[in-house]
Write a protein that holds these residues in place. Structure first.
Motif, short mmCIF file in Angstrom:
data_model
loop_
_atom_site.label_atom_id
_atom_site.label_comp_id
_atom_site.label_asym_id
_atom_site.label_seq_id
_atom_site.Cartn_x
_atom_site.Cartn_y
_atom_site.Cartn_z
N LEU A 67 0.93 -1.06 -0.08
CA LEU A 67 -0.15 -0.06 -0.11
C LEU A 67 0.86 1.31 0.09
N GLY A 68 2.27 1.08 0.11
CA GLY A 68 3.00 2.14 0.18
C GLY A 68 3.09 2.96 1.49
N ILE A 69 2.85 2.28 2.54
CA ILE A 69 2.45 2.85 3.78
C ILE A 69 3.89 2.76 4.84
N MET A 70 4.50 3.90 5.42
CA MET A 70 5.68 3.75 6.15
C MET A 70 5.30 2.96 7.53
N LEU A 71 5.82 2.10 7.87
CA LEU A 71 5.47 1.11 8.98
C LEU A 71 6.66 1.53 10.02
N ILE A 72 6.12 1.64 11.47
CA ILE A 72 6.89 2.15 12.43
C ILE A 72 6.60 1.24 13.68
N SER A 73 7.44 0.73 14.26
CA SER A 73 7.44 -0.31 15.49
C SER A 73 7.39 0.69 16.79
N GLU A 74 6.26 0.88 17.63
CA GLU A 74 6.62 1.50 18.75
C GLU A 74 7.08 0.90 20.03
N GLY A 75 7.95 1.45 20.85
CA GLY A 75 8.26 0.89 22.32
C GLY A 75 9.03 -0.16 22.10
N ILE A 76 10.14 -0.34 21.30
CA ILE A 76 11.34 -1.15 21.29
C ILE A 76 12.20 -0.95 22.51
N GLU A 77 12.38 -2.03 23.30
CA GLU A 77 12.98 -1.74 24.50
C GLU A 77 14.52 -2.60 24.62
N GLU A 78 14.31 -3.73 23.66
CA GLU A 78 15.33 -4.74 23.87
C GLU A 78 15.89 -4.88 22.66
N GLN A 79 17.05 -5.50 22.67
CA GLN A 79 17.76 -6.13 21.64
C GLN A 79 17.49 -6.73 20.69
N ASP A 80 16.61 -8.05 21.50
CA ASP A 80 15.99 -8.94 20.68
C ASP A 80 14.99 -8.63 20.02
N GLN A 81 14.09 -7.59 20.41
CA GLN A 81 13.10 -7.30 19.78
C GLN A 81 13.46 -6.63 18.40
N LEU A 82 14.47 -5.81 18.54
CA LEU A 82 14.91 -5.30 17.39
C LEU A 82 15.46 -6.10 16.13
N THR A 83 16.01 -7.06 16.99
CA THR A 83 16.60 -8.33 15.87
C THR A 83 15.39 -9.02 15.20
N GLU A 84 14.39 -9.14 16.00
CA GLU A 84 13.27 -10.07 15.34
C GLU A 84 12.53 -8.93 14.37
N LEU A 85 12.29 -7.82 14.85
CA LEU A 85 11.39 -6.94 13.87
C LEU A 85 12.33 -6.67 12.66
N THR A 86 13.57 -6.41 12.62
CA THR A 86 14.55 -6.19 11.52
C THR A 86 14.44 -7.49 10.57
N LYS A 87 14.40 -8.80 11.01
CA LYS A 87 13.98 -10.06 10.51
C LYS A 87 12.85 -10.11 9.67
N LEU A 88 11.96 -9.58 10.44
CA LEU A 88 10.46 -9.59 9.78
C LEU A 88 10.26 -8.36 8.77
#
Ligand code: C2E
Ligand code: MG
Ligand code: MG
Ligand code: MG
Length: 294
Positions: A232-253
């Motif tokens: 849809l051409g929408i910018m996607l932002i994940s809120e409330g990233i607190e841990e490295q593990d979350q960042l790793t997983e979100l990047t992977k996704l």
């Protein structure tokens, strides 16, 4: 005895409720003077590219320094302002101050300035008939290109009257300002709304981000939001990233942008500027040819 303790519990509850009501009354009353007494301050939280850590946007978050009660969080006083209609005046102050600060940064910092400032709107502001006119005159006052401004609304802003909401969104989009859905995934979120509403950005709520490393289902859901937003051409932002593990997983996704304490908490304008300069300095330093050898 059971009866007695039952009764005393009831009294304690009653008392804390009374205290809460009194505090609300005090806050509602004092809020009327908060603007002219200069007790309101905007804090700024960076929104970054998850891959590079580069700051791309900034979200303005309101703080109230009460003269005797200290720092009051927006979670407490925004609902009070909404109930008492003060939100319109407050919202106007936030928009002007955010635009003023952004204009100052872009003039002084040039390319190091974020490309966009994101400002929260509450439901009442969003459906206010002269919102668009107010936004336009503020942009003119600070000589800002509308593409640098994004307005964030939560889905409850368009839960009651969908047509009214689409009309309001179209008017905002018509003047070139960007629109974000905030806190997506809580409440009555629906995928249909992404197709129905002319939004530029989707912000995945912190509670979903929190689950991404704990449940397979959530990872799958966020991945489908990635695919959907790309299509849809929408910018996607994940809120409330607190841990490295979350960042790793979100990047992977495949999630491209995020914000959260892992990168930075909401900062005063001065500290945010230092953060910006440190970030851009870091990316220059990490470019091999620009690093001096010894
Ligand atoms: P929001 O717009 O969803 O803003 C994100 C909130 O999450 C902020 O709380 C921020 O400090 C917090 N946050 C950011 N990263 C993290 C993290 O990694 N972990 C955790 N636990 N929290 C994180 P804040 O500043 O207390 O604001 C709460 C809400 O108040 C905002 O939620 C927004 O709905 C409202 N608000 C704030 N400023 C304004 C404003 O100027 N106008 C209006 N109408 N609402 C505002
Ligand atoms: Mg927000
Ligand atoms: Mg949010
Ligand atoms: Mg929120």
């Amino acid at each position: 005895e059971a009866k007695r303790s039952g009764k005393s519990r009831y009294v304690i509850f009653d008392d804390s409720m009374r205290k809460r009501v009194i505090r609300e009354m005090i806050l509602e009353n004092d809020l009327r003077k908060a603007i002219e007494n200069q007790e309101l301050v905007l804090y700024y939280q960076p929104i970054v590219s998850l891959e590079t850590g580069t700051v791309c946007c900034v979200e303005a978050l309101l703080r109230w320094y009460h003269p005797t009660l200290g720092l009051i969080s927006p979670g407490e006083f925004i609902p009070i302002a909404e109930d008492s209609q003060q939100i319109i005046e407050l919202g106007e102050w936030v928009l002007r101050e955010g635009c003023r600060q952004y204009a100052e940064w872009s003039e002084r910092l040039g390319y190091s300035a974020p490309s966009m400032i994101s400002i929260n709107l509450s439901r009442k502001q969003f459906i206010c008939p002269n919102l668009v006119q107010m936004v336009e005159s503020t942009l003119q006052e600070f000589n800002l290109d509308p593409k640098h401004l994004q307005l964030e609304v939560t889905e409850d802003a368009f839960a009651s009257d969908v047509n009214e909401a689409i009309q309001a969104m179209k008017e905002i989009k018509n003047i070139g300002v960007k629109l974000a859905i905030d806190d997506f995934g809580v409440g009555c979120s629906s995928f249909a709304s992404l197709n129905q509403f002319p939004v530029d950005t989707l912000k995945i709520d912190r509670s979903l981000v929190d689950q991404v490393i704990r449940t397979k289902g959530m990872a799958a859901m966020i991945n489908s939001l990635v695919v959907l937003s790309e299509n849809l051409g929408i910018m996607l932002i994940s809120e409330g990233i607190e841990e490295q593990d979350q960042l790793t997983e979100l990047t992977k996704l495949g999630c491209e942008y995020g914000q959260g304490f892992l990168f930075a908490k909401p900062l005063t304008s001065e500290v945010f500027e230092e953060y910006l300069l440190k970030q851009s300095g870091a990316s220059i330093a990490s470019t091999p040819q620009l690093v001096e050898s010894n």
